[in-house]
Design an enzyme around this catalytic site. Structure first.
Site, PDB file in Angstrom:
ATOM      1  N   GLU A 276       0.849  -1.211   0.000  1.00  0.00           N
ATOM      2  CA  GLU A 276       0.000   0.000   0.000  1.00  0.00           C
ATOM      3  C   GLU A 276       0.876   1.249   0.000  1.00  0.00           C
ATOM      4  O   GLU A 276       0.574   2.228  -0.676  1.00  0.00           O
ATOM      5  CB  GLU A 276      -0.959   0.013   1.195  1.00  0.00           C
ATOM      6  CG  GLU A 276      -1.979  -1.103   1.194  1.00  0.00           C
ATOM      7  CD  GLU A 276      -2.740  -1.231  -0.117  1.00  0.00           C
ATOM      8  OE1 GLU A 276      -3.111  -0.207  -0.707  1.00  0.00           O
ATOM      9  OE2 GLU A 276      -2.962  -2.380  -0.563  1.00  0.00           O
ATOM     10  N   TRP A 279       1.725   1.819  -3.458  1.00  0.00           N
ATOM     11  CA  TRP A 279       0.754   2.566  -4.280  1.00  0.00           C
ATOM     12  C   TRP A 279       0.962   4.065  -4.111  1.00  0.00           C
ATOM     13  O   TRP A 279       0.801   4.843  -5.047  1.00  0.00           O
ATOM     14  CB  TRP A 279      -0.681   2.186  -3.906  1.00  0.00           C
ATOM     15  CG  TRP A 279      -1.146   0.944  -4.614  1.00  0.00           C
ATOM     16  CD1 TRP A 279      -1.207  -0.311  -4.107  1.00  0.00           C
ATOM     17  CD2 TRP A 279      -1.597   0.857  -5.985  1.00  0.00           C
ATOM     18  NE1 TRP A 279      -1.669  -1.179  -5.064  1.00  0.00           N
ATOM     19  CE2 TRP A 279      -1.918  -0.490  -6.222  1.00  0.00           C
ATOM     20  CE3 TRP A 279      -1.754   1.781  -7.020  1.00  0.00           C
ATOM     21  CZ2 TRP A 279      -2.394  -0.942  -7.463  1.00  0.00           C
ATOM     22  CZ3 TRP A 279      -2.231   1.345  -8.244  1.00  0.00           C
ATOM     23  CH2 TRP A 279      -2.537   0.000  -8.462  1.00  0.00           C
ATOM     24  N   TRP A 307     -19.821  13.316 -20.081  1.00  0.00           N
ATOM     25  CA  TRP A 307     -20.208  13.340 -18.665  1.00  0.00           C
ATOM     26  C   TRP A 307     -21.487  14.137 -18.509  1.00  0.00           C
ATOM     27  O   TRP A 307     -21.715  15.097 -19.236  1.00  0.00           O
ATOM     28  CB  TRP A 307     -19.102  13.986 -17.822  1.00  0.00           C
ATOM     29  CG  TRP A 307     -17.761  13.338 -17.932  1.00  0.00           C
ATOM     30  CD1 TRP A 307     -16.664  13.836 -18.571  1.00  0.00           C
ATOM     31  CD2 TRP A 307     -17.361  12.070 -17.386  1.00  0.00           C
ATOM     32  NE1 TRP A 307     -15.604  12.964 -18.454  1.00  0.00           N
ATOM     33  CE2 TRP A 307     -15.999  11.867 -17.735  1.00  0.00           C
ATOM     34  CE3 TRP A 307     -18.005  11.084 -16.640  1.00  0.00           C
ATOM     35  CZ2 TRP A 307     -15.274  10.736 -17.370  1.00  0.00           C
ATOM     36  CZ3 TRP A 307     -17.279   9.948 -16.273  1.00  0.00           C
ATOM     37  CH2 TRP A 307     -15.946   9.789 -16.640  1.00  0.00           C
ATOM     38  N   ASN A 342     -10.640   3.207   2.726  1.00  0.00           N
ATOM     39  CA  ASN A 342     -10.287   2.999   1.321  1.00  0.00           C
ATOM     40  C   ASN A 342     -11.375   2.275   0.534  1.00  0.00           C
ATOM     41  O   ASN A 342     -11.723   2.678  -0.575  1.00  0.00           O
ATOM     42  CB  ASN A 342      -8.975   2.217   1.231  1.00  0.00           C
ATOM     43  CG  ASN A 342      -8.542   2.035  -0.214  1.00  0.00           C
ATOM     44  OD1 ASN A 342      -8.382   3.010  -0.937  1.00  0.00           O
ATOM     45  ND2 ASN A 342      -8.403   0.796  -0.648  1.00  0.00           N
ATOM     46  N   TRP A 360     -15.105  12.543 -13.208  1.00  0.00           N
ATOM     47  CA  TRP A 360     -14.299  12.162 -12.045  1.00  0.00           C
ATOM     48  C   TRP A 360     -13.652  13.380 -11.378  1.00  0.00           C
ATOM     49  O   TRP A 360     -13.380  13.388 -10.179  1.00  0.00           O
ATOM     50  CB  TRP A 360     -13.236  11.123 -12.442  1.00  0.00           C
ATOM     51  CG  TRP A 360     -12.219  11.602 -13.450  1.00  0.00           C
ATOM     52  CD1 TRP A 360     -12.277  11.473 -14.794  1.00  0.00           C
ATOM     53  CD2 TRP A 360     -10.978  12.301 -13.189  1.00  0.00           C
ATOM     54  NE1 TRP A 360     -11.177  12.043 -15.401  1.00  0.00           N
ATOM     55  CE2 TRP A 360     -10.363  12.549 -14.440  1.00  0.00           C
ATOM     56  CE3 TRP A 360     -10.339  12.728 -12.031  1.00  0.00           C
ATOM     57  CZ2 TRP A 360      -9.138  13.207 -14.556  1.00  0.00           C
ATOM     58  CZ3 TRP A 360      -9.114  13.390 -12.146  1.00  0.00           C
ATOM     59  CH2 TRP A 360      -8.536  13.620 -13.394  1.00  0.00           C
ATOM     60  N   TRP A 383      -8.695   8.484  -8.178  1.00  0.00           N
ATOM     61  CA  TRP A 383      -9.925   8.830  -8.909  1.00  0.00           C
ATOM     62  C   TRP A 383      -9.847   8.287 -10.328  1.00  0.00           C
ATOM     63  O   TRP A 383     -10.803   7.686 -10.830  1.00  0.00           O
ATOM     64  CB  TRP A 383     -10.171  10.345  -8.903  1.00  0.00           C
ATOM     65  CG  TRP A 383     -10.971  10.727  -7.698  1.00  0.00           C
ATOM     66  CD1 TRP A 383     -10.483  11.204  -6.516  1.00  0.00           C
ATOM     67  CD2 TRP A 383     -12.383  10.564  -7.521  1.00  0.00           C
ATOM     68  NE1 TRP A 383     -11.517  11.369  -5.612  1.00  0.00           N
ATOM     69  CE2 TRP A 383     -12.695  10.985  -6.201  1.00  0.00           C
ATOM     70  CE3 TRP A 383     -13.417  10.113  -8.330  1.00  0.00           C
ATOM     71  CZ2 TRP A 383     -13.994  10.965  -5.691  1.00  0.00           C
ATOM     72  CZ3 TRP A 383     -14.715  10.092  -7.830  1.00  0.00           C
ATOM     73  CH2 TRP A 383     -14.990  10.513  -6.519  1.00  0.00           C
TER      74      TRP A 383
END
Ligand SMILES: Cc1cc2nc3c(=O)[nH]c(=O)nc-3n(C[C@H](O)[C@H](O)[C@H](O)COP(=O)(O)OP(=O)(O)OC[C@H]3O[C@@H](n4cnc5c(N)ncnc54)[C@H](O)[C@@H]3O)c2cc1C
Length: 477
Positions: A276, A279, A307, A342, A360, A383
């Protein structure tokens, strides 16, 4: 003859331990002038500002314990740092690196200005496990996929040992001139006033290095043991909640790494936790190369996706009134505490982008304003991952079902009840999709849909079909 001072400029590294810039200054034995600057750009979110206020106060207190102080200045760093170095005849200026392109550009300008006047400028690593330019593909390109990135990073082995806080520090005063105004705590202007929405923040968090290490100790001594199996369940206290402490540099990822390696925890839990952190590194490696990661889809063709515009839907999502209990619980926890879990972040992000078909970037902006751990690398990267517009992302056509996610990860509804009090008496069998329950029984639990809890703002099946149809047309085009 007096010794020329060294300026240590604290930016996103509000700590004394494992602070390479501070330790190097202390080693030189010169008096240290500690500063931090409230820079006008980039504008930070309101939740971020709340934490920054606490971070500054905590560091001030820690430096006072060592007999010194932190000078808090306001303005453009390019104006303040060279002028201050000149005014106090500093031998050098030290800082720990920041990696966003805008911050790096400012730092490069300052370095050039300082060098032109004969002041040394020294920058140090610390916010990441590895400097972002070191983990590259064989073709010397940045990685676009996490797994090979992390494999390459792990080949470097353990990060450097972390540094202890300097035992003793000697301090230099701010030069006595009107040119530099050191702000009092009531002049920071970082806290909300009317209204004061930060009650939940104060109940939940304590910014600062000391609190960070208390958190870390609890995590490695206890929670880490079950991390990989339990981290996805938002009602469990199963993840570290260290993200804001990392964001403000109260702890370094290297300190986390070493603490996890020394912990008495099964290897799979430790490795999952380290991944993690991986990431986080991956996100920073992307931002390092691409300044516009929060404004442009990393797969640019997605910027042409039609969108929707839906202010009412956006408002319902932001305020936790979508009628989907897990989504609402997550958005309310976020508003109340500046943080959410998360798994829940993934569910609410998928809901905004796929169910409501909203860009987004709307979600990214809301998170940027409301998250205490908001960082300009992890937020847009995640995102874009959830929207399917990013590198190594979940495909757009993978649409999370908020009811199934709720049944799976909050099976008995404990998390939902914590954050959606109107559903407090609703049993587990009904809480994930109250609209599908017998309405009389629901009424017996104190809930009347449309009166004290909303009907779903969109039906899941319809939303899914709409998103897939837009996706197919878009892909065809
Ligand atoms: C839409 C969305 C937006 C997000 N925005 C942010 C953000 O602005 N800032 C932020 O720090 N994290 C962000 N995350 C990632 C993640 O949700 C948080 O880092 C995590 O929930 C923090 O809780 P923790 O400290 O208990 O994490 P733990 O599970 O204990 O993980 C340890 C640390 O690893 C890092 N980490 C964990 N997961 C991720 C991830 N997916 N991406 C990057 N780093 C990760 C964090 O620094 C975290 O503190 C976002 C995720 C999503 C889905």
């Amino acid at each position: 003859m007096s010794i020329a001072p060294v300026i240590v400029w604290f930016r996103e590294d509000f700590r004394l331990s494992d602070n390479a810039a501070l330790s190097a200054a202390a080693r030189d034995g010169a008096p240290i002038l500690c500063i931090t600057i409230l820079e006008p750009e980039p504008r930070q979110g309101a939740a971020h500002d709340w934490w920054r206020d606490g971070a500054i106060r905590a560091l001030e207190a820690a430096l006072q314990e060592k007999g010194g102080r932190l000078h808090v200045l306001r303005g453009k760093a390019e104006d303040i740092v060279p002028a201050l170095a000149k005014a106090c005849k500093a031998a050098s200026v030290h800082w720990n690196r920041r990696y966003d392109p805008a911050g790096r550009a400012i730092d490069t300008t300052i370095k050039t200005q300082l060098k032109s006047t004969g002041t040394e400028a020294h920058s140090f690593p610390g916010a990441l496990l590895h400097e972002p330019w070191t983990i590259r593909t064989q073709a010397d390109k940045p990685f676009q996929v996490f797994t090979p990135f992390w494999r390459a990073a792990r080949k470097y082995g353990d990060p450097r040992p972390s540094l202890p806080a300097p035992d003793t520090l000697t301090f230099a005063p701010l030069p006595k001139t009107d040119q530099f105004h050191c702000l009092n705590q009531d002049e920071f202007g970082l806290l909300p006033v009317a209204p004061d929405w930060a009650t939940g923040f104060r109940e939940t968090w304590k910014p600062g290095e000391k609190a960070a290490h208390e958190h870390l100790s609890l995590f490695v001594e206890d929670t880490l043991r079950g991390y990989s199996e339990e981290r996805d369940y938002p009602a469990a206290e199963a993840c570290s909640r260290l993200s804001p402490y990392l964001r403000f540099g109260h702890v370094t990822p290297a300190q986390l790494w070493h603490a996890a390696m020394q912990a008495d925890a099964p290897a799979q839990n430790r490795d999952k936790f380290l991944a993690e952190l991986g990431w986080r590194e991956f996100a920073w490696s992307i931002l390092f190369e691409q300044a516009n990661v929060a404004t442009r889809s990393l797969r640019p063709e997605f910027d042409a996706l039609p969108w929707r515009t839906d202010p009412k839907g956006l408002k319902a999502w932001q305020s936790g009134r979508t009628g989907y209990p897990l989504v609402d619980a997550g958005m309310r926890e976020l508003w109340h505490t500046g943080w959410t879990h998360n798994r829940v972040r993934m569910v609410v992000a998928s809901f905004l982008v796929k169910h409501l078909l909203l860009d987004w970037r709307e979600g990214e902006r809301w998170f940027a304003d409301t998250l205490v751990d908001h960082d300009p690398a992890s937020n847009p990267m995640n995102w874009q991952w959830n929207a399917g517009t990013g590198v190594d992302a979940a495909p757009f056509f993978r649409i999370m079902n908020p009811v199934l996610q709720s049944e799976k990860f909050d099976a008995d509804g404990e998390y939902i009840r914590r954050w959606v009090p109107e559903l407090h008496r609703v049993p587990a069998g009904m809480i994930h999709a109250p609209w599908a329950a017998d309405q009389e029984t629901l009424k017996g639990c104190g809930v009347v849909l449309g009166r004290n809890y909303p009907h779903p703002i969109i039906e899941h099946k319809l939303a899914r079909e709409r998103a897939l149809s837009v996706w197919k047309t878009f892909r065809g085009a």
